[in-house]
Design a protein around this motif. Structure first.
Motif, PDB file in Angstrom:
ATOM      1  N   PHE A  86       0.849  -1.200   0.000  1.00  0.00           N
ATOM      2  CA  PHE A  86       0.000   0.000   0.000  1.00  0.00           C
ATOM      3  C   PHE A  86       0.877   1.240   0.000  1.00  0.00           C
ATOM      4  N   ARG A  87       0.253   2.393  -0.270  1.00  0.00           N
ATOM      5  CA  ARG A  87       0.979   3.645  -0.035  1.00  0.00           C
ATOM      6  C   ARG A  87       1.418   3.632   1.426  1.00  0.00           C
ATOM      7  N   TYR A  88       2.543   4.266   1.718  1.00  0.00           N
ATOM      8  CA  TYR A  88       3.087   4.162   3.074  1.00  0.00           C
ATOM      9  C   TYR A  88       2.061   4.576   4.119  1.00  0.00           C
ATOM     10  N   TYR A  89       1.408   5.732   3.867  1.00  0.00           N
ATOM     11  CA  TYR A  89       0.499   6.236   4.906  1.00  0.00           C
ATOM     12  C   TYR A  89      -0.775   5.401   4.993  1.00  0.00           C
ATOM     13  N   GLU A  90      -1.190   4.810   3.879  1.00  0.00           N
ATOM     14  CA  GLU A  90      -2.375   3.935   3.929  1.00  0.00           C
ATOM     15  C   GLU A  90      -2.088   2.724   4.814  1.00  0.00           C
ATOM     16  N   PHE A  94      -4.146   8.299  14.382  1.00  0.00           N
ATOM     17  CA  PHE A  94      -2.964   8.960  13.839  1.00  0.00           C
ATOM     18  C   PHE A  94      -1.869   9.012  14.885  1.00  0.00           C
ATOM     19  N   GLU A 137       4.370  10.952  -2.211  1.00  0.00           N
ATOM     20  CA  GLU A 137       5.347   9.874  -2.383  1.00  0.00           C
ATOM     21  C   GLU A 137       6.045   9.952  -3.741  1.00  0.00           C
ATOM     22  N   PRO A 141      -7.162   8.748  -1.382  1.00  0.00           N
ATOM     23  CA  PRO A 141      -6.268   8.058  -0.451  1.00  0.00           C
ATOM     24  C   PRO A 141      -5.863   8.894   0.760  1.00  0.00           C
ATOM     25  N   PHE A 182      -7.894   8.792   4.123  1.00  0.00           N
ATOM     26  CA  PHE A 182      -7.716   7.846   5.233  1.00  0.00           C
ATOM     27  C   PHE A 182      -7.209   8.591   6.471  1.00  0.00           C
ATOM     28  N   LYS A 183      -6.524   9.706   6.223  1.00  0.00           N
ATOM     29  CA  LYS A 183      -5.937  10.452   7.346  1.00  0.00           C
ATOM     30  C   LYS A 183      -6.992  11.178   8.174  1.00  0.00           C
ATOM     31  N   GLU A 233      -8.622   3.687  -2.710  1.00  0.00           N
ATOM     32  CA  GLU A 233      -7.179   3.615  -2.928  1.00  0.00           C
ATOM     33  C   GLU A 233      -6.761   4.127  -4.303  1.00  0.00           C
TER      34      GLU A 233
END
Lengths: 177, 781
Positions: free
Chosen positions: A121-125, B68, B420, B646, B649-650, B690
């Motif tokens: 997954f993406r790192y933060y996901e 978090f 990223e 995506p 999610f945060k 995603e």
């Protein structure tokens, strides 16, 4: 305590952090010790590793260690392109909701999974998914990614893809693959 | 306790010296008696008024928390370790702590919109008077404020009425915020209910802001043919002085346009905006231009194109003064909420301020009076432009290559990049004289410049990306339809039936910020795909800009190819962030105008109607802010699911349904009172995807509603199956949960689907008159 640092520098979790997988034998032992392991795989398994992709290693590991694969929807697409059918596929959000539900009977309906190996997954996901599952379930969590994931119980450090490849090869070999 | 603990309704009261007819009286409030629509059960709801409804939603859509942070550090008891079921010193557990943080975020969001609304309304009252009428669409819009009517039971007629409603909203936000204090709420679901309340309050606040500015500033009034305006960094005429406006609160930008017109300078000075002020200044005067979403701030400022920068509030880079100074552009701050350390010059002589800015004695000024800020901005821009000569700090390509040689490949930039991006690889190539890899990052970079803050060598990767893409940036020339404001009542009459019956497959609302995980192009492609499939596309804020930043082979944007009408295949830009309630309002008006449900203070029934019948879904693909969190929660309470990208999610928690739990998907059949299984429709309330492809299959799925007719469900299934097959190569594995009758199956797919259903052991389902509210059952069995 090992000098572990998240790949994303600001992603500092808290009092607990993953043990470091220092050698592939640790992963092999964890898989052997658990009765119902599960491989959870995300969209980034297309990452290229010298002409192969991460997905190729996941498929080999799944076959060799006989671990069912739960793919997120983007990963499903990648697997199907490679002619591999995962045991189940669902969105990442749904994967999280099920992993924290003790009544969920797993991808085969035979009972909860006691070990979750996760990557791609993406790192933060992945960071957030692991955080959610860590807090709200007792499942053993192993990050097989090449970047340190503190919310797992076990994780590789931040390693190169070449190193990751060597480790995965070794793990697969432990299961005769 | 609610202020309105007592409600008295008098048909007729006769006393010796008085005759009263049709009076409704609540303690603390008097409700309008001339309105034929009866007052519903929940006027001016307090925190707990709609708690039962919230709990119905939360029983089905359970929170999935993704903390978090493992600890709580909000009081001096802490830090408290909340891992693995531990409780903090105050007794709070991790689930409650997470929902508390979500509530805090939503309170910030709602307070920000309300603060914006209050400032705007106060300013407009000062300028146009309390009695200035609310008019957002003339004869086309009878229901001028559907959200406000629904929540408060009041229909605002003047700007002054809006000010009164703001007081109620402020009171609710204060109560909600107080719930976050140590030793207050202790249950996570009660926190979640309060989150929904904050979202509802936020929707009213936004509606007030937008209907006030539409009415007083004469923005397009529910106009499907609102003008096309220019969008993109390349549309700015650099031969003219350029004023850049950033933020959300339009009065200073509008005053600049007025000043230019009044002083015969209109057309001689460029006014270009970033973020929602850009939308609103083009609604005020289509001669203004939109640079782009929030992410364009640094790249545009550093490129030296702006001679003067005027900021109001929200979504402004907080280091804007530093950045402005680097390019020698004076900064004018115009909001007391964002003073940026500048001296308050509100009461100073404009000529003195201008002199100070031109000589560089002061880098900027805080001017809290829009007309004065406008005068200073224009005069400074005109005088400083020839001297600045577009002074920029973006290096040329040779400079980038030289700088790249200092890169040590430590990868710190990659370890802080939210998107990223492989910045180190691009820097390595640049070192060898090839900046193409840097240029390739341009479309994916969200412009935060964290890479620069983190670089131990002091390098500026963000600027290098912009330098490598200078040609692309200057070629950004697009068209976007100016924000049209509300949806017309007549449009609702036309589409109400096909939406509720499912024949228009859905309303897709593309809203929110520009924190895209994979560039903005994905959102533009989604808009195109669903417009082509004849969904109704509604957009606002940065998302509305983003979808306009892609052209077809003929060089046309989506706004030039699709009509701006609220109908199948329409692409509707409602406007800025505060225009979002027009989207919620459209759903509410469907219940009111098409289904003839009373909407006045009748929140629960209308939300139940929308949840079960109106196939609408919000998509906040780049949601970033606390405001976005509040906006989303306002949609949830109203029964509209929201999908985030995506980065969403945060937000720390999702509200997810479980399609594998049959017991969660029963509704009442309002005709009989019988409980009927309707399948997971809509499956989730708050969902993060995603990838773009996942979003593409979730949109049609989340547009399905229990009330769909067989024809409607067939159309919706056609899109769901078609997209799923196109992307994943098979039928959707959960298809059997959405087929209720054989007649639901798309004709061209019948054989294949029937075979699939057989394998799944599928049985026909009933199609009820769906409701979650027992009180709406007409006849109990």
């Amino acid at each position: 305590m090992s000098l572990t640092r998240s790949w994303m520098i600001a992603e500092i979790p808290g009092p607990t952090r993953a043990n470091v997988i220092t050698k592939p034998e640790i992963v092999a032992a964890l898989i052997r010790r658990h009765k119902r392991p599960l491989l959870v795989v995300g969209s980034k398994i297309t990452t290229d590793i010298g002409g192969e992709s991460m997905a190729d290693y996941v498929i080999r590991l799944a076959k060799a260690a006989n671990i069912p694969v739960l793919a997120s929807l983007p990963a499903l697409k990648v697997f199907r392109e490679k002619g591999f059918e995962p045991a189940a596929a669902m969105p990442l959000a749904d994967i999280g909701a099920r992993l924290v539900d003790p009544s969920w009977q797993g991808v085969d309906g035979k009972g909860p999974h006691d070990l979750v190996l996760i990557l791609g997954f993406r790192y933060y996901e992945q960071w957030l998914l692991l955080s959610g599952v860590k807090h709200f379930s007792d499942t053993m969590l192993v990050s097989l990614d090449y970047r340190y994931q503190p919310h797992a119980n076990w994780s590789f450090l931040n390693i190169s893809l070449e190193e990751w490849k060597k480790n995965l090869k070794a793990i697969i070999e432990k299961f005769g693959g | 306790m609610s202020k309105r603990a007592l409600h008295v309704k008098l048909e007729k009261l006769e006393a010796p010296s008085v005759l009263v007819k049709g009076l409704e009286l609540g303690i603390g409030r008097i409700f309008e008696e001339e309105w034929e629509e009866p007052l519903g059960p929940t006027p001016f709801p307090s925190i707990t008024t709609l708690r039962d409804w919230d709990m119905k939603l939360l029983k089905r859509y359970k929170p999935f928390y993704m903390p978090f942070c493992d600890v709580c550090c909000l009081c001096t008891f802490g830090k408290c370790d909340l891992t693995k079921g531990k409780r903090g010193a105050c007794g709070l557990n991790m689930a409650a702590q997470q929902s508390r943080i979500v509530l805090l975020a939503c309170c910030i969001g709602a307070a920000t919109h309300l603060g914006h609304a209050k400032h705007l309304v106060e300013h407009l009252i000062e300028k146009y008077g309390r009695d200035h009428p609310i008019d957002v669409g003339g004869e086309h819009v009878y229901i001028e404020a559907p959200v406000t009517r629904l929540v408060t039971g009041v229909r605002p007629k003047t700007l002054g009425d809006l000010e009164d409603i703001c007081e109620y909203l402020a009171g609710e936000i204060v109560h909600l915020l107080s719930c976050c204090h140590t030793g207050m709420e202790g249950d996570n679901l009660d926190f979640e209910s309060k989150v929904l309340h904050a979202g509802m309050i936020d929707q009213v606040a936004m509606e007030i802001a937008d209907i006030a500015q539409i009415s007083a500033l004469d923005f397009p009034k529910a106009d499907p043919d609102a003008p096309l305006v220019e969008l993109g960094a390349g549309v700015v005429d650099l031969e003219k002085p350029v004023i850049l406006v950033i933020g959300h609160n339009v009065p200073p930008a509008a005053a600049i346009m007025d000043y230019l017109v009044a002083n015969n300078l209109y057309g001689q000075v460029e006014v270009a905006g970033i973020c929602c002020t850009a939308h609103d200044v083009t609604r005020y005067n289509p001669g203004a231009k939109i640079i782009g979403p929030i992410s364009w701030q640094l790249r545009f400022v550093r490129s030296g194109m702006a001679d003067v920068i005027v900021v109001d509030e929200q979504c402004i880079r907080t280091d804007i003064l530093t950045e402005a100074q680097k390019v020698k552009a004076p900064l004018i701050a115009t909001s007391e909420k964002a003073c940026h350390g500048l001296r308050d010059r509100t009461h100073d002589d404009p000529d003195e301020i201008i002199e100070d800015l031109l000589t560089g004695r002061e880098p900027g000024a805080l001017i809290l009076e829009p007309d004065k800020a406008a005068e200073v901005a224009v005069k400074v821009a005109v005088k400083i432009a020839p001297e600045r000569k577009r002074f920029k700090i973006i290096p040329d390509v040779a400079g980038v290559i030289e700088e790249a040689k200092k890169c040590t490949q430590c990868k710190t930039c990659a370890r802080v990049c939210p998107a990223e991006l492989d910045v180190p690889a691009a820097m390595a190539k640049a070192k060898e004289g090839d900046v193409s890899a840097l240029a390739a990052l341009y479309d994916y970079c969200i412009g935060c410049a964290r890479c620069e803050s983190a670089c131990p060598q002091g390098l500026k990767p963000h600027s290098y990306i912009v330098a490598a893409s200078e040609k692309e940036m200057k070629s950004e020339k697009f068209k976007v339809r100016a924000g049209r404001g509300p949806i017309r009542d007549t449009e609702i009459r036309n589409v109400g039936s096909p939406i509720v019956l499912g024949e228009i497959p859905g309303v897709v609302a593309l809203v929110g910020c520009a924190n895209y995980a994979n560039g903005g192009r994905e959102l533009a492609e989604v808009a195109e795909e669903f417009a082509r499939r004849r969904y109704i596309i509604v957009a606002s804020g940065c998302a509305a800009m983003t979808i306009g930043m892609m052209k077809d082979e003929e060089g046309k944007t989506i706004y030039e190819r699709y009509p701006g009408v609220f109908d199948a295949g329409g692409v509707v830009n409602v406007g800025s962030c505060v225009s979002n309630p027009h989207i919620a309002g459209a759903a509410i008006k469907i219940a009111s105008i098409f289904a003839k449900r009373n909407l006045r203070a009748n929140y629960e029934e209308i939300a139940d109607y929308i949840l079960n019948r109106v196939g609408a879904v919000g998509v906040a693909w780049g949601a970033m802010s606390q405001k976005a969190a509040a906006i989303a929660s306002g949609f949830w309470r109203l029964g509209v699911p929201v999908i985030v990208g995506p980065h969403g999610f945060k937000y720390r928690r999702l509200l997810l349904g479980r399609q594998d739990r049959e017991e969660d998907w029963y509704v009442y059949d309002a005709r009989t009172g019988k409980k009927v299984y309707v399948g997971p429709c809509p499956e989730h309330l708050f969902y993060a995807a995603e990838s773009k492809e996942e979003l593409m299959v979730m949109i049609p799925k989340l547009c399905m509603r229990p009330n769909d007719t067989t024809k409607g469900r067939m159309i919706k299934l056609t899109h769901y199956i078609d997209l799923y097959k196109k992307i994943y190569g098979t039928l959707p594995p959960d298809l059997h949960l959405f087929v209720r009758r054989v007649a639901d199956i798309p004709i061209t797919m019948k054989e294949e689907v029937l075979e699939f259903l057989k394998e799944k052991g599928w049985k026909e389902m009933e199609i009820p008159d769906p409701t979650l509210l027992p009180r709406l059952i007409r006849k109990k069995e």
